[in-house]
Design a protein around this motif. Structure first.
Motif, short mmCIF file in Angstrom:
data_model
loop_
_atom_site.label_atom_id
_atom_site.label_comp_id
_atom_site.label_asym_id
_atom_site.label_seq_id
_atom_site.Cartn_x
_atom_site.Cartn_y
_atom_site.Cartn_z
N SER A 190 44.37 38.24 31.20
CA SER A 190 44.49 37.77 29.81
C SER A 190 45.85 38.11 29.23
CB SER A 190 43.38 38.39 28.95
OG SER A 190 42.11 38.02 29.42
N TYR A 191 46.39 39.25 29.61
CA TYR A 191 47.70 39.67 29.12
C TYR A 191 48.78 38.70 29.60
CZ TYR A 191 51.83 42.63 28.41
OH TYR A 191 53.06 43.13 28.03
N TYR A 192 48.73 38.34 30.88
CA TYR A 192 49.74 37.40 31.40
C TYR A 192 49.52 35.99 30.87
CZ TYR A 192 51.78 40.91 34.42
OH TYR A 192 52.43 42.03 34.89
N GLU A 193 48.29 35.65 30.57
CA GLU A 193 48.02 34.36 29.92
C GLU A 193 48.68 34.33 28.54
OE1 GLU A 193 44.23 31.72 28.26
OE2 GLU A 193 43.88 33.50 29.52
N LEU A 194 48.63 35.46 27.85
CA LEU A 194 49.26 35.57 26.54
C LEU A 194 50.78 35.43 26.65
CD1 LEU A 194 48.68 36.10 23.54
CD2 LEU A 194 48.84 38.56 24.03
N VAL A 254 46.20 33.15 19.37
CA VAL A 254 45.26 33.93 18.56
C VAL A 254 43.98 34.21 19.35
CG1 VAL A 254 43.76 33.87 16.53
CG2 VAL A 254 46.15 33.15 16.34
N GLU A 255 43.44 33.18 20.02
CA GLU A 255 42.20 33.34 20.77
C GLU A 255 42.37 34.27 21.96
OE1 GLU A 255 40.74 29.46 21.72
OE2 GLU A 255 40.40 28.90 19.61
N GLY A 265 37.23 46.48 22.85
CA GLY A 265 36.22 46.98 21.93
C GLY A 265 36.73 47.19 20.53
N ARG A 266 37.63 46.31 20.06
CA ARG A 266 38.17 46.49 18.71
C ARG A 266 38.27 45.15 18.01
NH1 ARG A 266 44.39 48.07 20.58
NH2 ARG A 266 45.16 45.94 20.84
N TYR A 267 38.47 45.20 16.70
CA TYR A 267 38.58 44.00 15.89
C TYR A 267 39.98 43.39 16.04
CZ TYR A 267 34.08 45.03 13.77
OH TYR A 267 32.74 45.24 13.58
N PRO A 268 40.13 42.10 15.63
CA PRO A 268 41.41 41.40 15.84
C PRO A 268 42.61 42.14 15.28
CG PRO A 268 39.73 39.83 15.17
CD PRO A 268 39.11 41.19 15.08
N GLN A 269 43.63 42.20 16.10
CA GLN A 269 44.93 42.75 15.70
C GLN A 269 45.98 42.24 16.67
OE1 GLN A 269 45.44 47.11 17.12
NE2 GLN A 269 43.25 46.95 16.59
N HIS A 270 47.25 42.43 16.28
CA HIS A 270 48.34 41.95 17.12
C HIS A 270 48.40 42.73 18.43
CE1 HIS A 270 52.25 40.41 18.27
NE2 HIS A 270 52.70 41.65 18.39
N ILE A 271 48.67 42.02 19.51
CA ILE A 271 48.81 42.64 20.82
C ILE A 271 50.29 42.83 21.13
CG2 ILE A 271 48.37 42.41 23.30
CD1 ILE A 271 45.82 42.78 21.72
#
Length: 478
Positions: A190-194, A254-255, A265-271
């Motif tokens: 998922s990180y590399y997809e981002l 965003v998704e 295990g956390r709510y939305p925030q910037h990666i």
């Protein structure tokens, strides 16, 4: 109990055991096939294996490492599995307690009034407990003592049940390790997809500038009478189309960020992330070892093997239920109508010792059904193990082939992008000198953009192939 009585009891036990053993259904079993091919591809016999590398050394991006660390601490699915491990650990304690004696301590009291003109009442009235003192009326009853029950584990039924629980506990631990492997791979993928989406967004913004420059040129040409309003509108439409595509990618970003946040295990925030990680070259070093290492490195294979052991023990437990069981009960304590008489031992002392030998003789269908089910589940565990090994081998084989084909595709796509980038320069030059149609410019720009998008997707697939190879080999949980 004399010797003849003991011999008689032993003879009865032996006869019952033989009769019950004759009615036990036949066990249908087979050993798991643990043979795997000697190598994956190209006759490789090198045992060096990237699965032996811990994930913190396999990935070099500090942001990715921090994300995986957080996921391993707070991922809800992983924490649910950890609690399942605790449940299985408690199951071991329960099974272990079953083959030890159960000892209870109890105390109680009461009062009883019987009719005087009954046999018990008349006897109580005439009983002297001391010179000139009769039994009190009504009569109390107070006792305190310890009582024990113990099933003698003659056929190892209880100990085999405990050992089966131990193996299932260990299988659950391996299941947790397999989940860790999958979690590490999913976060990394998922990180590399981002990062790929970031690259595509950056690329779109570059092309919007190129298209705006082309739009300015065609407007100037229109004013000079060298172009038409149709050409201007087509260029404007192309710019708007590319601008609109930005927002599709922004939504995907965003998704994808929230997919990672969910895994953590956390709510939305910037990666937090690093562009340089996606631009870095893909390593060509593929240390995939030999297939036999899968049996040691893949947690799902080890879990399946432990399940075989547990299911074999279940068969033994079910078989033991056909045989006689021996239960021993015992008790010792003090009992009197007045606690003051507890000190008068042994008159106030009570004790008992008894043994019960029980064996199923008629209507054993439930025991037979349980035995047959345990036998079928043992075969099921064998087939599941073989399926897991086969799946693991095919996963590695597919990824090795995938990496090789992706390298070839990426090389050719990279050449295509180079050619199309040159074509844009030529098309713009020809269009400016009125030697090319505006449609040629639009088509060339569109083809170049599509090719660069595909190049980014190929690179993402290369990263994913390396991650999934590491996962398929059993890396990531150590």
């Amino acid at each position: 109990m004399n010797k003849q009585q003991i011999k008689l009891i032993i003879g009865i036990v032996g006869l019952v055991t033989i009769l019950n053993a004759c009615g036990i259904p036949k066990v249908t079993s087979r050993d798991a096939n643990r043979e795997v091919p000697e190598q994956f591809v190209n006759g490789n016999q090198d045992s060096t294996n990237i699965a032996d590398i811990i994930w913190k050394d396999y990935f070099h991006d500090k942001y990715l490492i921090a994300l995986i660390d957080t996921a391993l601490l707070y991922n809800q699915e992983l924490n649910i599995t950890l609690q399942e491990i605790n449940v299985y650990n408690n199951e071991i304690l329960a099974r272990k307690g079953e083959y030890l004696p159960f000892v209870d301590i109890g105390a109680g009291g009461g009062v009883e009034k019987v009719g005087r003109y009954t046999s018990q009442g008349a006897n109580d009235a005439n009983t002297e407990i001391a010179p000139g003192k009769e039994t009190p009326d009504p009569l109390g009853d107070v006792f305190v003592g310890a009582f024990a029950t113990w099933e003698i584990d003659i056929w190892r039924k209880l100990r085999n049940s405990r050992d089966a629980a131990v193996n299932r506990y260990l299988a659950t631990v391996e299941g947790k390790n397999f989940m860790v492997t999958n979690l590490v791979a999913e976060v990394a993928s998922s990180y590399y997809e981002l990062l790929a989406l970031d690259s595509q967004l950056k690329l779109l913004q570059e092309y919007i500038k190129i298209q705006n420059n082309a739009l300015k040129t065609v407007k100037i040409q229109k004013e000079a009478g060298e172009s038409t309003e149709l050409a201007v509108k087509r260029f404007e439409a192309e710019v708007l189309k590319t601008q609109a595509k930005q927002f599709d990618i922004k939504q995907q970003i965003v998704e994808t960020e929230n997919k990672i946040n969910f895994l953590l295990g956390r709510y939305p925030q910037h990666i937090e992330r690093s562009e340089q990680s996606f631009e870095a070259p893909i390593t060509d070093s593929l240390m995939y070892g030999v297939p036999s290492q899968l049996l040691e490195n893949r947690p799902d294979i080890k879990a399946a093997e432990l399940e075989i052991t547990a299911s074999k023990l279940d068969v033994k437990v079910a078989k033991a239920k056909f045989y006689p069981s021996l239960d021993i009960t015992a008790g010792v304590g003090m009992q009197a109508f007045n606690p003051a008489y507890f000190i008068k031992a042994p008159e106030s002392m009570l004790y008992n010792l008894a043994g019960d030998l029980m064996a199923p003789v008629i209507n054993r269908k439930a025991i037979k059904a349980e035995f047959l089910s345990a036998n079928a589940e043992q075969l099921q565990a064998v087939y599941d193990y073989e399926k897991t090994v086969l799946t693991a081998y095919i996963e590695v084989y597919n990824q090795l082939s995938n990496i090789d084909n992706l390298n070839q595709s990426y090389s050719l796509k990279n050449q295509e992008v180079t050619v199309l980038n040159q074509s844009i320069v030529y098309a713009n030059g020809l269009f400016t000198s009125a030697k090319a149609d505006y449609m040629e410019v639009l088509i060339t720009q569109r083809d170049a953009l599509d090719a660069r998008f595909e190049l980014i997707e190929y690179k993402l697939m290369q990263f994913n192939a390396m991650i999934h190879l590491y996962q398929a080999l059993g890396g990531g949980w150590k």
